[in-house]
Design a protein around this motif. Structure first.
Motif, PDB file in Angstrom:
ATOM      1  N   LEU A 108       0.878  -1.170   0.000  1.00 41.61           N
ATOM      2  CA  LEU A 108       0.000   0.000   0.000  1.00 41.61           C
ATOM      3  C   LEU A 108       0.910   1.214   0.000  1.00 41.61           C
ATOM      4  O   LEU A 108       1.966   1.193   0.629  1.00 41.61           O
ATOM      5  N   PHE A 109       0.519   2.248  -0.707  1.00 37.75           N
ATOM      6  CA  PHE A 109       1.427   3.392  -0.805  1.00 37.75           C
ATOM      7  C   PHE A 109       0.651   4.692  -0.944  1.00 37.75           C
ATOM      8  O   PHE A 109      -0.506   4.717  -1.355  1.00 37.75           O
ATOM      9  N   LYS A 110       1.370   5.752  -0.626  1.00 37.34           N
ATOM     10  CA  LYS A 110       0.810   7.091  -0.700  1.00 37.34           C
ATOM     11  C   LYS A 110       1.897   7.965  -1.303  1.00 37.34           C
ATOM     12  O   LYS A 110       3.052   7.915  -0.876  1.00 37.34           O
ATOM     13  N   ILE A 143       5.292   7.117   0.854  1.00 40.23           N
ATOM     14  CA  ILE A 143       5.387   6.228   2.006  1.00 40.23           C
ATOM     15  C   ILE A 143       4.673   4.937   1.615  1.00 40.23           C
ATOM     16  O   ILE A 143       3.604   4.973   1.008  1.00 40.23           O
ATOM     17  N   ALA A 144       5.305   3.805   1.878  1.00 40.76           N
ATOM     18  CA  ALA A 144       4.730   2.532   1.462  1.00 40.76           C
ATOM     19  C   ALA A 144       4.743   1.546   2.617  1.00 40.76           C
ATOM     20  O   ALA A 144       5.624   1.588   3.473  1.00 40.76           O
ATOM     21  N   PHE A 145       3.756   0.693   2.608  1.00 39.03           N
ATOM     22  CA  PHE A 145       3.681  -0.383   3.591  1.00 39.03           C
ATOM     23  C   PHE A 145       3.724  -1.699   2.828  1.00 39.03           C
ATOM     24  O   PHE A 145       2.811  -2.032   2.075  1.00 39.03           O
ATOM     25  N   TYR A 198       9.742   4.966   3.764  1.00 40.22           N
ATOM     26  CA  TYR A 198       9.512   6.353   3.339  1.00 40.22           C
ATOM     27  C   TYR A 198      10.667   6.764   2.436  1.00 40.22           C
ATOM     28  O   TYR A 198      11.833   6.588   2.787  1.00 40.22           O
ATOM     29  N   ARG A 199      10.333   7.255   1.246  1.00 49.76           N
ATOM     30  CA  ARG A 199      11.386   7.612   0.299  1.00 49.76           C
ATOM     31  C   ARG A 199      11.164   9.004  -0.278  1.00 49.76           C
ATOM     32  O   ARG A 199      10.032   9.418  -0.502  1.00 49.76           O
ATOM     33  N   VAL A 200      12.288   9.655  -0.553  1.00 50.23           N
ATOM     34  CA  VAL A 200      12.266  10.916  -1.285  1.00 50.23           C
ATOM     35  C   VAL A 200      12.948  10.639  -2.623  1.00 50.23           C
ATOM     36  O   VAL A 200      13.943   9.905  -2.680  1.00 50.23           O
ATOM     37  N   GLU A 241      -2.206   8.155  11.029  1.00 51.79           N
ATOM     38  CA  GLU A 241      -3.290   7.672  10.178  1.00 51.79           C
ATOM     39  C   GLU A 241      -2.782   7.629   8.742  1.00 51.79           C
ATOM     40  O   GLU A 241      -2.588   8.663   8.106  1.00 51.79           O
ATOM     41  N   LEU A 242      -2.559   6.412   8.249  1.00 56.65           N
ATOM     42  CA  LEU A 242      -2.008   6.271   6.897  1.00 56.65           C
ATOM     43  C   LEU A 242      -3.053   6.593   5.834  1.00 56.65           C
ATOM     44  O   LEU A 242      -2.742   7.139   4.785  1.00 56.65           O
ATOM     45  N   GLY A 243      -4.303   6.262   6.100  1.00 55.49           N
ATOM     46  CA  GLY A 243      -5.361   6.606   5.143  1.00 55.49           C
ATOM     47  C   GLY A 243      -6.388   5.496   4.994  1.00 55.49           C
ATOM     48  O   GLY A 243      -6.365   4.503   5.716  1.00 55.49           O
ATOM     49  N   TYR A 244      -7.278   5.706   4.048  1.00 51.78           N
ATOM     50  CA  TYR A 244      -8.371   4.763   3.804  1.00 51.78           C
ATOM     51  C   TYR A 244      -8.171   4.039   2.485  1.00 51.78           C
ATOM     52  O   TYR A 244      -7.594   4.585   1.549  1.00 51.78           O
ATOM     53  N   ILE A 245      -8.672   2.828   2.424  1.00 51.14           N
ATOM     54  CA  ILE A 245      -8.649   2.086   1.173  1.00 51.14           C
ATOM     55  C   ILE A 245      -9.875   1.169   1.136  1.00 51.14           C
ATOM     56  O   ILE A 245     -10.344   0.708   2.173  1.00 51.14           O
TER      57      ILE A 245
END
Ligand SMILES: [Ca+2]
Ligand SMILES: [Ca+2]
Ligand SMILES: [Ca+2]
Ligand SMILES: [Ca+2]
Length: 316
Positions: free
Chosen positions: A45-47, A57-59, A90-92, A286-290
């Motif tokens: 999952l990623f944002k 940011i990825a899980f 987390y990456r830039v 809170e990473l978010g909704y899916i």
């Protein structure tokens, strides 16, 4: 990069820490949309944020209970520990990043990672699920609150409560169809062909001719709606016609559902992989909704649910 630095400084001003670590409580991603690659096999999952700074940011995770079928579960709360296999990254980047970066089997060569933080073991990701179809569970167009969900009302006594029953009166004309019959309406605003005060979708004898609608099924195909006179009036809505046929079967009760997940991360520590060991710590993020793909399930009269093939996935 500039944004990251200013963000770090702003945060460290707010919450400075004795040992030099930075404790933060939130990332400032402009796009809160959490994404996934669109299949139940995919465990990432990623944002993404491409505004000002290019970051993501990825899980990445590997559930140890694959039969749980992540994204199609009724479990209200799933806890996934953060460890060597379940990681937050987390990456830039040095350029715009898109979903291909996460979803392609071979990630694209560009953009390149300029900074990377990885989670250390400890902490957890918590998924809280909510049914997307909470207001109308069976999708028949009558709100669950009006289908007696609180008392599990079962109009036709088939063991399937009305809020999960797509044919509430058990007459083999689906509620969705009976709601759209052209007729005078009953007090609650639904069609009532025989004006007996019971709307068609709850009336097992819609024309009040003494023959149950389900038995006005001339070709006995579990659909009385296709047996009509020359004018096109269905026999079950025609009190002049009262031929009765023995029909014992019922329509399969298939409903569609999907879930909405809220992902929160607790006690996360991210460590800069660049060598200086810089840390970001998040106590509650809170990473978010899916949303899960929609799924068809058959509810049988015994009350046992049986999964069918997945429906079309939602675009996330
Ligand atoms: Ca029922
Ligand atoms: Ca219903
Ligand atoms: Ca009816
Ligand atoms: Ca009739």
């Amino acid at each position: 990069m500039r944004k990251v630095l200013s963000f770090f400084i702003a945060v460290s001003l707010l919450l400075s820490c004795d040992d030099g670590e930075i404790i933060v409580t939130d990332f400032n991603f402009d796009d809160p949309q959490l994404q996934w690659c669109g299949d139940t096999e995919s465990h990432v999952l990623f944002k993404i944020n491409n505004t000002g700074v290019n970051e993501a940011i990825a899980f990445r995770f590997d559930l140890d209970t694959p039969e749980l079928q992540f994204f199609t579960t009724e479990e209200e709360r799933i806890t996934i520990p953060i460890n060597a296999t379940n990681q937050i990254i987390y990456r830039v980047f040095d350029g715009q990043v898109d979903r291909n970066y996460f979803c392609n089997e071979i990630p694209p060569v560009a953009p390149r990672v300029t900074e990377e933080f990885r989670s250390t073991s400890g902490g957890e990701v918590i998924l809280t699920s909510t049914l997307n179809t909470l207001t109308d569970h069976d999708g028949d167009g009558v709100l669950s609150s009006n289908e007696g969900i609180d008392v599990e009302r079962d109009t036709d006594g088939d063991g399937i409560p009305d809020y999960l029953d797509i044919d509430d009166d058990g007459d083999n004309i689906l509620t969705r169809v009976e709601r759209e019959v052209e007729a005078a309406t009953s007090v609650d605003g639904y069609p009532d062909s025989d004006s007996d005060g019971i709307p068609n979708y709850l009336d097992a004898d819609d024309d009040n001719d003494g023959v149950a609608t389900r038995n006005e099924d001339w070709n006995q195909n579990l659909n009385p709606d296709d047996d009509r006179n020359e004018e096109g009036l269905a026999h079950y809505l025609n009190p002049e016609i009262s031929d009765s046929f023995t029909v014992t079967g019922s329509r399969e009760n298939t409903i569609t559902r999907s879930f909405r997940y809220l992902l929160t991360i607790e006690n996360l520590t991210l460590v800069n992989q660049g060598g200086d060991g810089e840390q970001i710590r998040l106590q509650n993020y809170e990473l978010g909704y899916i949303s899960s793909p929609s799924q068809n399930i058959v509810i049988d009269p015994a009350g046992e649910n049986e999964e069918e093939e997945d429906g079309a996935g939602e675009d996330q």
